[in-house]
Design an enzyme around this catalytic site. Structure first.
Site, mmCIF file in Angstrom:
data_model
loop_
_atom_site.group_PDB
_atom_site.id
_atom_site.type_symbol
_atom_site.label_atom_id
_atom_site.label_comp_id
_atom_site.label_asym_id
_atom_site.label_seq_id
_atom_site.Cartn_x
_atom_site.Cartn_y
_atom_site.Cartn_z
ATOM 1 N N ARG A 1 -42.971 22.323 -23.529
ATOM 2 C CA ARG A 1 -43.594 23.099 -24.442
ATOM 3 C C ARG A 1 -43.734 22.357 -25.965
ATOM 4 O O ARG A 1 -43.313 21.833 -26.902
ATOM 5 C CB ARG A 1 -41.863 23.460 -24.934
ATOM 6 C CG ARG A 1 -40.840 23.628 -25.638
ATOM 7 C CD ARG A 1 -39.999 24.274 -25.448
ATOM 8 N NE ARG A 1 -38.633 24.692 -24.704
ATOM 9 C CZ ARG A 1 -37.594 24.334 -24.403
ATOM 10 N NH1 ARG A 1 -37.038 24.715 -25.204
ATOM 11 N NH2 ARG A 1 -37.356 24.703 -23.216
ATOM 12 N N SER B 1 -38.413 19.460 -22.919
ATOM 13 C CA SER B 1 -39.311 20.205 -21.955
ATOM 14 C C SER B 1 -40.935 19.826 -22.170
ATOM 15 O O SER B 1 -41.211 19.498 -22.482
ATOM 16 C CB SER B 1 -38.989 21.574 -22.400
ATOM 17 O OG SER B 1 -40.578 22.171 -22.894
ATOM 18 N N ASP C 1 -45.802 22.512 -17.601
ATOM 19 C CA ASP C 1 -44.689 22.484 -17.333
ATOM 20 C C ASP C 1 -44.045 21.127 -16.986
ATOM 21 O O ASP C 1 -44.340 20.355 -16.808
ATOM 22 C CB ASP C 1 -43.462 23.616 -16.126
ATOM 23 C CG ASP C 1 -42.796 23.743 -16.376
ATOM 24 O OD1 ASP C 1 -41.848 24.811 -16.739
ATOM 25 O OD2 ASP C 1 -41.591 22.792 -16.161
ATOM 26 N N ASP D 1 -42.533 33.560 -14.401
ATOM 27 C CA ASP D 1 -40.946 33.005 -14.131
ATOM 28 C C ASP D 1 -40.448 33.106 -15.194
ATOM 29 O O ASP D 1 -39.063 32.848 -15.067
ATOM 30 C CB ASP D 1 -41.073 31.585 -13.085
ATOM 31 C CG ASP D 1 -42.745 30.654 -13.577
ATOM 32 O OD1 ASP D 1 -41.713 30.997 -14.946
ATOM 33 O OD2 ASP D 1 -42.177 29.542 -12.899
HETATM 34 C C1 MIC Z 1 -37.555 23.922 -18.949
HETATM 35 O O1 MIC Z 1 -36.820 24.152 -18.192
HETATM 36 O O2 MIC Z 1 -37.095 23.696 -20.565
HETATM 37 C C2 MIC Z 1 -38.857 24.766 -19.240
HETATM 38 C C3 MIC Z 1 -38.956 26.013 -20.091
HETATM 39 O O3 MIC Z 1 -40.015 24.949 -17.818
HETATM 40 C C4 MIC Z 1 -40.211 23.904 -19.682
HETATM 41 C C5 MIC Z 1 -41.210 24.291 -20.425
HETATM 42 C C6 MIC Z 1 -41.348 25.328 -21.701
HETATM 43 O O4 MIC Z 1 -40.541 25.148 -22.435
HETATM 44 O O5 MIC Z 1 -41.706 26.620 -21.209
HETATM 45 C C7 MIC Z 1 -40.498 22.294 -19.736
HETATM 46 O O6 MIC Z 1 -39.437 21.949 -18.560
HETATM 47 O O7 MIC Z 1 -41.332 22.254 -19.730
HETATM 48 FE FE1 SF4 Z 2 -37.963 27.389 -14.820
HETATM 49 FE FE2 SF4 Z 2 -38.428 24.631 -16.088
HETATM 50 FE FE3 SF4 Z 2 -35.468 25.998 -15.536
HETATM 51 FE FE4 SF4 Z 2 -37.062 24.637 -13.859
HETATM 52 S S1 SF4 Z 2 -36.251 23.672 -15.335
HETATM 53 S S2 SF4 Z 2 -36.135 26.851 -13.720
HETATM 54 S S3 SF4 Z 2 -39.292 25.646 -14.639
HETATM 55 S S4 SF4 Z 2 -36.855 26.933 -16.751
#
Ligand code: MIC
Ligand code: SF4
Length: 650
Positions: free
Chosen positions: A539, A537, A120, A64
């Site tokens: 990550r 996040s 996530d 996604d």
């Molecule tokens: C985000 O909202 O920052 C993400 C992208 O969904 C991250 C995960 C990521 O960095 O891949 C999250 O919230 O954990």
């Molecule tokens: Fe995607 Fe993270 Fe944004 Fe949610 S907050 S829509 S999981 S990038």
């Protein structure tokens, strides 16, 4: 003594420890989810652990985040890797085009009373259905897939009492923005928010999920709602009523803290740049010229949210203002098909919306970047500096109602001023159920070959630290540093998530473009940070990248939960100043020496950092438990568990 909902779930999943807040516990994980931007690493870690198949009740791999496929084969290579790895390891695969992991999981898989670990930070979305859903790094999710428990500190449980009824055009987003206003982005650290009270029964599951989703912005471990009649109705409409079970706190349950919110007193709220807790009343900022409006993301892209926006445009007959670029990205294929079936796509198109994919999209800077210095109003959950893709953009976070009114007027607008009657959206009796883009694992996994394109380049651990570490302070940063500062998202960097050497070049690039180069030249070193270091996040690249560049320790005033765990997983020592004022006694470029010969578990294990440049000693602590100390000593969790799986450790 009665139990609250959190205690009920933890009690039935507890593997180690007791439920005393602040003490380490380990819980069994029933379900896992991954998304592509963190999932590639999770399955590479899982593969490196050497197990043939996941051990969970259910694991789902979603695509996604990286769906733009701009500029090269990286995203598509990752998708193929994920699809083949899922088939082989016994994981369900939700293909790109099926929707945002949290929305789809809520619709199709989440179950009240189950534990869910997701790579996530917005995994707590499933708390809206009564699942104990926690965000973690890819490595912790890989470990859960391997059947290992999830280790965490037993959080305090905060009861959030909702009473009264929301007024027209005030919605779930305003409830969570109110909590952010009161508590700040640090206010939920070490806590789980359990919702209850009379007001709960008026909130549908998707509305509850908006609240639990953005509980992540409070820094909370997770948030959860009871499972009641509303939960039953939602699951029934999803054809999953057989998985429903009631879940309520006992009448005599106790809580560590209680917060009361009178819903009838709330009004439309908005988070101003550049933090989700910079919350004001819409009235206080109304009239500000807006360049773009984005409706979507895992916070506000449900049937209820999009239909509300559609109804607002339908009833007013208004178009998107000529000076505004407005976009809609539904949360899932289900939401998209429902909107299509009920004629709302026609409304959106007629009104002049841009129709984006049902994916994360602009929320993670994948397209739809605002103009220079532009103002963007989004229904998302994060407005961190630079995250939209435009460094000097001003991003505001608001409800779908406020966003829709703003899109019509071209200036920030309180939706109540449109003069239309209250819009009530009820859930359908049956959603469009179509799981055709969710693939079951292979019947014969031996036949599946995992595809690994040339853009996949894995590094899972480093050499252990040894008894003495020395080096330079490569960077000194302030409070509330987010993982978006450490490893930015966006169309240029996100595609590199499965290529550690390549993504490491961008570590801290938004703060200091020379960081990676300097770190490599100096053979690594240290980072000094303020409060709540690494919030945002999940990550783990924000730990793997620094590890790859040779960062040995981060010394900060305090850490955010997921990033703290990620640092340990990748063998980087997180040290906390005993006296926060000592933060001022270290400057960028100082030479530090850390003696680890007495590094041991416990709150009272003091590690002395010698600042050779300034000729002073600074006491720090870490509070790591026995397992965490072993992980650091092994050079990262992967080495630690491999030794454990091979019987070298007990
Ligand atoms: C985000 O909202 O920052 C993400 C992208 O969904 C991250 C995960 C990521 O960095 O891949 C999250 O919230 O954990
Ligand atoms: Fe995607 Fe993270 Fe944004 Fe949610 S907050 S829509 S999981 S990038």
């Amino acid at each position: 003594m009665g139990l609250n909902i959190v205690q009920k779930i933890i009690k039935t999943h507890l593997v180690e420890g007791d439920m005393t807040p602040g003490k380490p516990i380990a819980i069994r994980i029933d379900q896992t989810l991954t998304q592509d931007a963190t999932g590639t690493m999770a399955y590479l870690h899982f593969e490196a652990m050497g197990l043939p198949k996941v051990q969970t009740e259910l694991s789902v791999s979603y695509v996604d985040h990286n769906t733009l496929q701009a500029g090269g084969p990286e995203n598509a290579n990752d998708h193929l890797f994920l699809q083949t790895a899922a088939a082989k390891f016994g994981v369900f695969f939700s293909k790109a085009g099926n929707g945002i992991c949290h929305q789809v999981h809520l619709e199709r898989f989440a179950v009240p009373g189950k534990t869910l670990l997701g790579s996530d930070s917005h995994t707590p979305t499933a708390g809206g259905i009564g699942s104990l859903a926690i965000g973690a790094g890819g490595m912790d999710v890989a470990l859960a897939m391997a059947g290992e428990p999830f280790y965490l500190t037993m959080p305090k449980v905060v009861r959030v009492n909702l009473y009264g009824k929301l007024r027209p055009f005030v919605s779930a987003k305003d409830i969570i923005l109110e909590l952010l206003r009161r508590l700040s982005v640090k206010g939920g650290v070490g806590k789980i928010f359990e919702y209850g009270g009379e007001g709960v029964k008026y909130l549908s599951v998707p509305e509850r999920a908006t609240i639990t989703n953005m509980g992540a912005e409070l820094g909370a471990t997770t948030s959860i709602f009871p499972s009641d009649e509303q939960t039953y109705l939602f699951m029934k409409a999803q054809g999953r009523e057989s998985q429903w079970r009631p879940l309520q706190a006992d009448p005599d349950a106790t809580y560590d803290e209680v917060i009361d919110i009178d819903l009838s007193e709330l009004e439309p709220l908005i988070a101003c740049p550049h933090m989700p807790d910079n919350v004001k009343k819409v009235k206080e900022v109304e009239g500000l010229r807006v360049h773009q409006v984005a409706i979507g993301s895992c916070t506000n892209s449900s049937y209820r949210d999009l239909k509300t926006v559609g109804e607002m445009f339908k009833r007013t007959g208004k178009m998107v203002h000529p000076l505004v670029s407005a976009a809609i990205s539904p949360g899932s294929k289900q939401v998209l098909r429902m909107m299509d079936k009920e004629g709302y796509y026609d409304v959106f198109l007629r009104a002049g919306f841009r129709i984006l994919e049902n994916a994360c999209g602009p929320c993670i800077g994948m397209g739809f970047a605002p103009p220079s210095g532009g103002v963007s109003v989004r229904t998302f959950n994060r407005n961190f500096y630079g995250r939209s893709g435009t460094k000097d953009a001003e991003v505001y976070l608001a409800s779908p109602e406020t966003a829709a009114a703003t899109a019509m007027k071209g200036v920030i607008t309180d939706p109540r001023d449109l003069g239309i009657e209250e819009i009530k959206v009820f859930l359908p009796e049956k959603f469009e159920i179509d799981d055709s883009m969710i693939y079951a694992p292979a019947a014969d996994p031996d036949e599946v070959e995992i595809y690994k394109g040339p853009t996949i380049n894995y590094v899972g651990y480093k050499e252990p630290l040894g008894d003495k570490v020395e080096g330079e302070v490569l960077l000194k940063v302030g409070d509330n540093i987010t993982t978006d500062h450490i490893i930015p998202g966006g169309a240029k960097i996100l595609p590199l998530r499965s290529n550690i050497p390549a993504i490491s070049e961008y570590v801290y690039s938004v703060v200091d473009e020379t960081f990676a180069q300097r770190a490599k030249e100096k053979g690594g070193g240290f980072i000094v940070g303020g409060e709540n270091y690494g919030q945002g996040s999940s990550r783990e690249h924000a730990a793997i990248g620094p590890m790859y560049l040779g960062v040995k320790a981060v010394i900060a005033k305090s850490f955010a939960r997921i990033h703290h765990a990620n640092l340990i997983n990748f063998g980087i020592l997180p040290l906390v100043f005993v006296n926060p004022e000592d933060y001022d006694k270290i400057d960028q470029g100082d030479l530090l020496e850390i003696d680890l010969s007495n590094f041991a578990p416990g709150e009272d294990n003091i590690i002395t950092v010698i600042n050779r440049t300034k000729g002073i000693s600074i006491p720090t602590k870490h509070g790591l438990n026995e397992r965490q100390v072993k992980i650091i000593k092994a050079g990262g969790v992967l080495k630690y568990v491999k030794d454990k799986f091979e019987g070298k450790l007990q």
